[in-house]
Scaffold this motif. Structure first.
Motif, PDB file in Angstrom:
ATOM      1  N   THR A 345       0.837  -1.198   0.000  1.00  0.00           N
ATOM      2  CA  THR A 345       0.000   0.000   0.000  1.00  0.00           C
ATOM      3  C   THR A 345       0.874   1.251   0.000  1.00  0.00           C
ATOM      4  OG1 THR A 345      -1.701  -1.209   1.203  1.00  0.00           O
ATOM      5  CG2 THR A 345      -1.877   1.181   1.217  1.00  0.00           C
ATOM      6  N   PRO A 346       0.843   2.031  -1.081  1.00  0.00           N
ATOM      7  CA  PRO A 346       1.761   3.175  -1.197  1.00  0.00           C
ATOM      8  C   PRO A 346       1.660   4.172  -0.046  1.00  0.00           C
ATOM      9  CG  PRO A 346       0.674   2.751  -3.294  1.00  0.00           C
ATOM     10  CD  PRO A 346       0.030   1.853  -2.285  1.00  0.00           C
ATOM     11  N   SER A 347       0.430   4.418   0.469  1.00  0.00           N
ATOM     12  CA  SER A 347       0.305   5.418   1.537  1.00  0.00           C
ATOM     13  C   SER A 347       0.975   4.932   2.817  1.00  0.00           C
ATOM     14  CB  SER A 347      -1.171   5.740   1.790  1.00  0.00           C
ATOM     15  OG  SER A 347      -1.858   4.572   2.168  1.00  0.00           O
ATOM     16  N   VAL A 348       1.011   3.600   2.995  1.00  0.00           N
ATOM     17  CA  VAL A 348       1.709   3.039   4.144  1.00  0.00           C
ATOM     18  C   VAL A 348       3.215   3.255   3.981  1.00  0.00           C
ATOM     19  CG1 VAL A 348       2.380   0.860   5.244  1.00  0.00           C
ATOM     20  CG2 VAL A 348      -0.036   1.334   4.775  1.00  0.00           C
ATOM     21  N   LEU A 349       3.725   2.893   2.803  1.00  0.00           N
ATOM     22  CA  LEU A 349       5.168   3.011   2.559  1.00  0.00           C
ATOM     23  C   LEU A 349       5.632   4.450   2.745  1.00  0.00           C
ATOM     24  CD1 LEU A 349       5.562   0.632  -0.501  1.00  0.00           C
ATOM     25  CD2 LEU A 349       5.982   0.156   1.918  1.00  0.00           C
ATOM     26  N   ALA A 350       4.771   5.391   2.343  1.00  0.00           N
ATOM     27  CA  ALA A 350       5.150   6.800   2.463  1.00  0.00           C
ATOM     28  C   ALA A 350       5.371   7.194   3.923  1.00  0.00           C
ATOM     29  CB  ALA A 350       4.070   7.683   1.841  1.00  0.00           C
ATOM     30  N   ARG A 351       4.637   6.556   4.820  1.00  0.00           N
ATOM     31  CA  ARG A 351       4.821   6.863   6.246  1.00  0.00           C
ATOM     32  C   ARG A 351       6.039   6.168   6.829  1.00  0.00           C
ATOM     33  NH1 ARG A 351       4.565   9.040   9.546  1.00  0.00           N
ATOM     34  NH2 ARG A 351       3.104   8.603  11.213  1.00  0.00           N
ATOM     35  N   LEU A 352       6.412   5.015   6.271  1.00  0.00           N
ATOM     36  CA  LEU A 352       7.492   4.213   6.851  1.00  0.00           C
ATOM     37  C   LEU A 352       8.862   4.630   6.350  1.00  0.00           C
ATOM     38  CD1 LEU A 352       5.965   0.601   6.580  1.00  0.00           C
ATOM     39  CD2 LEU A 352       5.617   2.281   8.385  1.00  0.00           C
ATOM     40  N   GLU A 353       8.923   4.986   5.083  1.00  0.00           N
ATOM     41  CA  GLU A 353      10.225   5.227   4.465  1.00  0.00           C
ATOM     42  C   GLU A 353      10.820   6.545   4.925  1.00  0.00           C
ATOM     43  OE1 GLU A 353       9.536   2.593   0.422  1.00  0.00           O
ATOM     44  OE2 GLU A 353       9.313   4.766   0.323  1.00  0.00           O
ATOM     45  N   GLY A 354      12.067   6.489   5.310  1.00  0.00           N
ATOM     46  CA  GLY A 354      12.772   7.696   5.717  1.00  0.00           C
ATOM     47  C   GLY A 354      12.434   8.175   7.112  1.00  0.00           C
ATOM     48  N   THR A 355      11.622   7.415   7.842  1.00  0.00           N
ATOM     49  CA  THR A 355      11.252   7.802   9.202  1.00  0.00           C
ATOM     50  C   THR A 355      12.165   7.091  10.199  1.00  0.00           C
ATOM     51  OG1 THR A 355       8.962   7.950   8.437  1.00  0.00           O
ATOM     52  CG2 THR A 355       9.308   7.950  10.822  1.00  0.00           C
ATOM     53  N   GLY A 356      12.716   7.855  11.146  1.00  0.00           N
ATOM     54  CA  GLY A 356      13.525   7.260  12.222  1.00  0.00           C
ATOM     55  C   GLY A 356      14.775   6.561  11.730  1.00  0.00           C
ATOM     56  N   VAL A 357      15.571   7.278  10.957  1.00  0.00           N
ATOM     57  CA  VAL A 357      16.737   6.652  10.315  1.00  0.00           C
ATOM     58  C   VAL A 357      17.924   6.562  11.277  1.00  0.00           C
ATOM     59  CG1 VAL A 357      18.404   6.831   8.423  1.00  0.00           C
ATOM     60  CG2 VAL A 357      16.016   7.500   8.059  1.00  0.00           C
ATOM     61  N   LEU A 358      18.554   5.404  11.280  1.00  0.00           N
ATOM     62  CA  LEU A 358      19.827   5.211  11.977  1.00  0.00           C
ATOM     63  C   LEU A 358      20.862   4.809  10.938  1.00  0.00           C
ATOM     64  CD1 LEU A 358      19.414   3.057  15.202  1.00  0.00           C
ATOM     65  CD2 LEU A 358      20.201   5.410  15.054  1.00  0.00           C
ATOM     66  N   THR A 359      22.064   5.360  11.033  1.00  0.00           N
ATOM     67  CA  THR A 359      23.095   4.962  10.078  1.00  0.00           C
ATOM     68  C   THR A 359      23.790   3.697  10.578  1.00  0.00           C
ATOM     69  OG1 THR A 359      24.822   6.219  11.201  1.00  0.00           O
ATOM     70  CG2 THR A 359      23.545   7.385   9.522  1.00  0.00           C
ATOM     71  N   PRO A 360      24.389   2.931   9.659  1.00  0.00           N
ATOM     72  CA  PRO A 360      25.142   1.737  10.077  1.00  0.00           C
ATOM     73  C   PRO A 360      26.261   2.103  11.055  1.00  0.00           C
ATOM     74  CG  PRO A 360      24.867   1.763   7.696  1.00  0.00           C
ATOM     75  CD  PRO A 360      24.333   3.073   8.201  1.00  0.00           C
ATOM     76  N   ALA A 361      26.892   3.264  10.836  1.00  0.00           N
ATOM     77  CA  ALA A 361      27.996   3.657  11.719  1.00  0.00           C
ATOM     78  C   ALA A 361      27.501   3.849  13.153  1.00  0.00           C
ATOM     79  CB  ALA A 361      28.644   4.946  11.201  1.00  0.00           C
ATOM     80  N   THR A 362      26.359   4.530  13.304  1.00  0.00           N
ATOM     81  CA  THR A 362      25.797   4.722  14.640  1.00  0.00           C
ATOM     82  C   THR A 362      25.417   3.380  15.257  1.00  0.00           C
ATOM     83  OG1 THR A 362      24.898   6.822  13.895  1.00  0.00           O
ATOM     84  CG2 THR A 362      24.005   5.949  15.937  1.00  0.00           C
ATOM     85  N   ALA A 363      24.784   2.525  14.456  1.00  0.00           N
ATOM     86  CA  ALA A 363      24.354   1.218  14.972  1.00  0.00           C
ATOM     87  C   ALA A 363      25.554   0.424  15.474  1.00  0.00           C
ATOM     88  CB  ALA A 363      23.614   0.447  13.881  1.00  0.00           C
ATOM     89  N   ARG A 364      26.654   0.476  14.723  1.00  0.00           N
ATOM     90  CA  ARG A 364      27.846  -0.278  15.107  1.00  0.00           C
ATOM     91  C   ARG A 364      28.450   0.323  16.373  1.00  0.00           C
ATOM     92  NH1 ARG A 364      30.311  -0.141  10.389  1.00  0.00           N
ATOM     93  NH2 ARG A 364      29.240  -1.956   9.529  1.00  0.00           N
ATOM     94  N   GLU A 365      28.519   1.651  16.394  1.00  0.00           N
ATOM     95  CA  GLU A 365      29.122   2.331  17.536  1.00  0.00           C
ATOM     96  C   GLU A 365      28.373   2.042  18.834  1.00  0.00           C
ATOM     97  OE1 GLU A 365      29.286   6.516  16.892  1.00  0.00           O
ATOM     98  OE2 GLU A 365      31.354   6.646  17.613  1.00  0.00           O
ATOM     99  N   LEU A 366      27.039   2.021  18.754  1.00  0.00           N
ATOM    100  CA  LEU A 366      26.224   1.791  19.942  1.00  0.00           C
ATOM    101  C   LEU A 366      26.135   0.317  20.298  1.00  0.00           C
ATOM    102  CD1 LEU A 366      23.212   4.211  19.286  1.00  0.00           C
ATOM    103  CD2 LEU A 366      25.114   4.552  20.854  1.00  0.00           C
ATOM    104  N   GLY A 367      26.643  -0.547  19.403  1.00  0.00           N
ATOM    105  CA  GLY A 367      26.584  -1.978  19.676  1.00  0.00           C
ATOM    106  C   GLY A 367      25.176  -2.539  19.566  1.00  0.00           C
ATOM    107  N   LEU A 368      24.378  -2.001  18.649  1.00  0.00           N
ATOM    108  CA  LEU A 368      23.005  -2.499  18.493  1.00  0.00           C
ATOM    109  C   LEU A 368      23.016  -3.949  18.048  1.00  0.00           C
ATOM    110  CD1 LEU A 368      20.932   0.374  16.856  1.00  0.00           C
ATOM    111  CD2 LEU A 368      21.660   0.073  19.214  1.00  0.00           C
ATOM    112  N   VAL A 369      21.949  -4.656  18.379  1.00  0.00           N
ATOM    113  CA  VAL A 369      21.831  -6.058  18.001  1.00  0.00           C
ATOM    114  C   VAL A 369      20.452  -6.299  17.389  1.00  0.00           C
ATOM    115  CG1 VAL A 369      23.419  -6.890  19.790  1.00  0.00           C
ATOM    116  CG2 VAL A 369      20.981  -6.665  20.314  1.00  0.00           C
ATOM    117  N   GLY A 370      20.295  -7.490  16.830  1.00  0.00           N
ATOM    118  CA  GLY A 370      18.981  -7.954  16.408  1.00  0.00           C
ATOM    119  C   GLY A 370      18.374  -7.207  15.240  1.00  0.00           C
ATOM    120  N   VAL A 371      17.048  -7.136  15.251  1.00  0.00           N
ATOM    121  CA  VAL A 371      16.307  -6.519  14.143  1.00  0.00           C
ATOM    122  C   VAL A 371      16.817  -5.101  13.877  1.00  0.00           C
ATOM    123  CG1 VAL A 371      14.041  -5.657  13.444  1.00  0.00           C
ATOM    124  CG2 VAL A 371      14.237  -7.904  14.514  1.00  0.00           C
TER     125      VAL A 371
END
Lengths: 516, 260
Positions: A345-371
């Motif tokens: 559903t395009p209207s759904v994707l429009a709400r999901l995409e680009g919202t709450g972005v984390l970069t791989p560098a930040t994720a690695r630095e913080l030691g994130l795990v899982g999903v």
């Protein structure tokens, strides 16, 4: 010491070493090894203290243990050092230890010197009588959530405080937003409201004890199987035996059913938060269907009593297996239909995409795990890289999405739902013959055992240290949420505060798993 | 839109026939325990020894099981070689009184309806505020599930609301951690009177696995006057629903009789 290689103690998941083979090394060796390994790609899977001599004497020294996970090699490196009332903080050079250092400081009343953000984690008194890292008056009651919050000053900057009681059937936590208009400049999350003292209650507990089993099952009730499996693996490692193959397969079935229920529920939750009611309604119901399948297996929708040290509590006899497979076929169809509709559903994707972005560098630095980590393109999955025994999935089967946004976190779940559906069916169809439980001999004395399990949120780590009599002297639990709450706070930066529910749901972290 | 309609048709109508029809619970579900002292061996205490929470006691040869302390692990039934303790699939476990949770041979917990005044106020519209006070999120998850279309709580006029100001009752889960005590009492104080207290799950009733932890209370009963106790770890959604509807006197007459 002849060289650092002598100090290198490496185990695999489910490993156990005598403490004598892991002597404390000088702080500089410990710190260099930690920083060096992290620079080479290791993650700090666990970092915790245990007093010497145990227990909790006011003048005790503190042994610090670290478990460094090398996902590329499938190895866990163990480190140990001994410190007094203060130890140097490594957080500014290695951000992923920041919460661990605060936790050590709070639990034992020691100071992580130079920590850039040295605050209490859960708001309880130190476990060493009279010791307090912040020098607080022992006669003044601690008020949870009362910490020095980071504040942004300026015209039109305002603060929004939410919780601990939220507007729904949700666990408690306190969120402090610094906002400029709608835009969130910074979010700080204060937890600890659910603190029940699980780690301390595990001290001295029995492998066969009902209470120990139920304490780990309720660390995070939505991850009953994940935590119970990590606990069972630790107990089995201490006893030097492995659960029978049939039990291991049944644990895997239960773990994937838990993943299915929660992932489907989370996609339903995302649908609710963007106002897409069909998938919201379908997934809310389908989540319950998976819980009911788990109840067919063991009588309880959350898998209570299923996983036990030494094996499992319930078998899947042919009649049970047939019933589950038949149910799974119908649920499979409903699940795919509900999710296909959502992501189509395009209207759904429009709400999901680009919202709450984390970069791989930040994720690695913080030691994130899982999903949350996999949605930033980081290929890590305990099932592939640290499989407990013979049950590995291929590294190429790790569900990764590159964009780090709400959409990516949803897509990772979608792919994992598909692979878990297949895995449950295959495992049930090819269930090994044999017993489902083996009695555990006495636990190894003076040893350390570690186990990792890929729960539905991410990597669960349990570590047990036994005393000279083989009793549990220290039980350490790391829920994936311990790492990932920091990721949620970072993902909010620059977002609109009205998107908080959606971004929060895309992480769906555990309060009680963090609070212990 | 065109994709939604066929999917909607395919997924179909899924609201359960409860309370007109009894739900079918899984074969291995551990519900109401049945105690048969005739089968007890003299001096045997294996069920008592199997329980880490002292939920089961044997007094002068008569066993009693306190559902407020029980986590339904089945340990006592497994320890009893004589079959004197068994768990049935009966999901109806709630009680209006703490004492009513103690099951003795031939007895079962029952839910008395509210008095006339409260029934008139809440019988057809009950708004509840939920507070998790150390719950592990299993009780919370299975309360949330009541609002899905399978159970469809709204059709009974029962709804979970966001503000304590709008609530007629509070549903507490968890043993009540020291850190949640003041927030729980603040929420309670913010509610208009008369107001009900519902303790849902082993932790909220008796502390569950956390009974005796220095960081928690052993349930909400020491802090607030409880009107309805719902046992389970966590309670099955039908156990919750049975308790709520029983309290509101909304169960069909036939069902109430069969519980006797």
């Amino acid at each position: 010491m002849t060289g650092h290689d002598v100090d290198r103690v490496v185990v695999r998941n489910g490993g156990c070493v005598p403490l004598a083979s892991l002597p404390p090394v000088p702080w500089s060796v410990f710190a260099d090894a930690m920083l060096g390994d992290v620079a080479a790609g290791a993650r700090v899977a666990a970092y915790f203290g245990t007093p010497v001599p145990a227990p909790f004497a006011p003048d005790a020294m503190l042994d610090l243990f670290a478990v460094l996970a090398r996902d590329d090699l499938g190895e866990l490196r163990l480190l140990r050092t001994r410190v007094g009332e203060r130890f140097p903080s490594l957080a500014s050079r290695c951000p992923q230890v920041q919460m661990f250092e605060r936790e050590i400081g709070e639990q034992y009343g020691v100071v992580a010197e130079g920590h850039p953000w040295f605050k209490p984690v859960r708001g309880h008194r130190s476990w060493r009588d009279g010791a307090d890292a912040w020098g607080r008056n022992p006669d003044v009651p601690l008020v949870p959530g009362e910490i020095d919050y980071y504040r942004v000053e300026g015209d039109e900057v305002h603060e929004v405080a939410v919780g601990p009681v939220h507007a729904g059937i949700i666990e408690p936590g306190h969120f402090r937003f610094q906002c400029h208009g709608e835009t969130v400049l910074h979010l700080e999350i204060a937890l600890g409201y659910q603190h029940r003292g699980v780690e301390r209650m595990m001290t001295g507990s029995d492998a066969d004890g009902t209470r120990a089993r139920q304490l780990v099952e309720t660390v995070a009730g939505d991850t009953t199987i994940g935590h119970a499996t990590a606990h069972a693996l630790v107990r089995e490692a201490l006893a030097g035996v492995a659960a029978p193959a049939r039990a291991a397969a049944l644990r895997s079935v239960a773990l994937e059913l838990e993943r299915l229920a929660n992932h489907v529920g989370d996609i339903g939750g995302l649908a609710t938060d963007v106002g897409f009611l069909p998938t919201s309604a379908f997934c809310g119901r389908i989540r319950g269907d998976y819980l009911n399948v788990t109840a067919e297996l063991c009588g309880n929708r959350f898998g209570r009593g299923m996983v036990r040290p030494g094996g499992v509590g319930f078998d899947a006899e042919p009649a049970v297996r047939e019933r589950i497979l038949k149910r799974m076929a119908a649920i499979d169809r409903d699940t795919r239909g509900a999710i296909r509709l959502f992501f189509g559903t395009p209207s759904v994707l429009a709400r999901l995409e680009g919202t709450g972005v984390l970069t791989p560098a930040t994720a690695r630095e913080l030691g994130l795990v899982g999903v949350a980590a996999r949605a930033c393109g980081l290929a890590m999955d305990t099932r592939a890289q640290h499989p407990p025994r013979g049950e590995a999935i291929g590294v190429d089967q790790i569900a990764v999405a590159p964009d780090g946004d709400v959409h990516a976190r949803g897509r990772v779940r979608q792919r994992e739902i598909e692979s878990s559906l297949a895995r449950v069916k295959e495992t049930l169809a090819g269930l090994p013959a044999g017993t489902i439980h083996t009695p555990l001999p006495a636990a190894a004395a003076g040893s350390l055992a570690v186990a990792l399990v890929e729960g539905w949120r991410g990597e669960i780590v349990h570590v047990a240290v036994t005393d000279a009599g083989g009793d549990i002297a220290r039980y350490k639990i790391v829920d994936p949420s311990f790492h990932n709450w920091s990721g949620l706070a970072m993902a909010l930066r620059g977002e609109q505060i009205s998107d908080f529910p959606l971004i929060n749901k895309s992480f769906n972290l555990s309060y009680c798993g963090f609070d212990l | 839109m065109l994709k939604i309609i066929p999917e909607r048709l395919r997924q179909g109508h899924r609201t359960g026939p409860y309370p007109k029809k009894d739900p079918v619970l899984p074969e291995r579900f551990q519900g109401l325990p049945v105690l048969d002292p005739a089968l007890c061996r003299e001096g045997c205490r294996s069920c008592v020894q199997a329980c880490p929470y002292d939920a089961i006691t044997v007094d002068a040869g008569t066993p009693a099981l306190d559902l407020g302390k029980c986590t339904f692990c089945g340990g006592c039934a497994a320890a009893c070689e004589d079959g004197a303790v068994t768990f049935t699939r009966d999901w109806r476990l709630a009680s209006r009184t703490r004492e009513g949770l103690v099951v003795r041979p031939g007895e079962r917990p029952r839910v008395e309806a509210l008095d006339r005044r409260l029934k008139k106020m809440f019988g057809r519209s009950l708004k509840l505020r939920q507070v998790s006070a150390g719950g592990c999120n299993a009780c919370e998850a299975d309360l949330n599930v009541l609002s899905t279309l399978v159970f469809d709580l709204g059709r009974f006029g029962i709804q979970f609301v966001a503000s304590p100001r709008h609530a007629d009752g509070i549903v507490v889960t968890g043993p009540v951690t020291a850190h949640m005590q003041s927030a729980l009492l603040d929420t309670w104080a913010a509610m208009p009177q008369p107001r009900l207290v519902i303790a849902s799950g082993a932790c909220a009733i008796g502390g569950g696995p956390f009974r005796g932890s220095p960081e928690t209370n052993s349930g909400v009963g020491d802090l607030l006057p409880v009107d309805l106790y719902i046992p389970g770890c966590p309670p099955h959604p039908y156990t919750v629903l049975d308790g709520l509807l029983g309290m509101l006197d909304r169960l069909p007459a036939q069902r109430r009789r069969s519980a006797d």
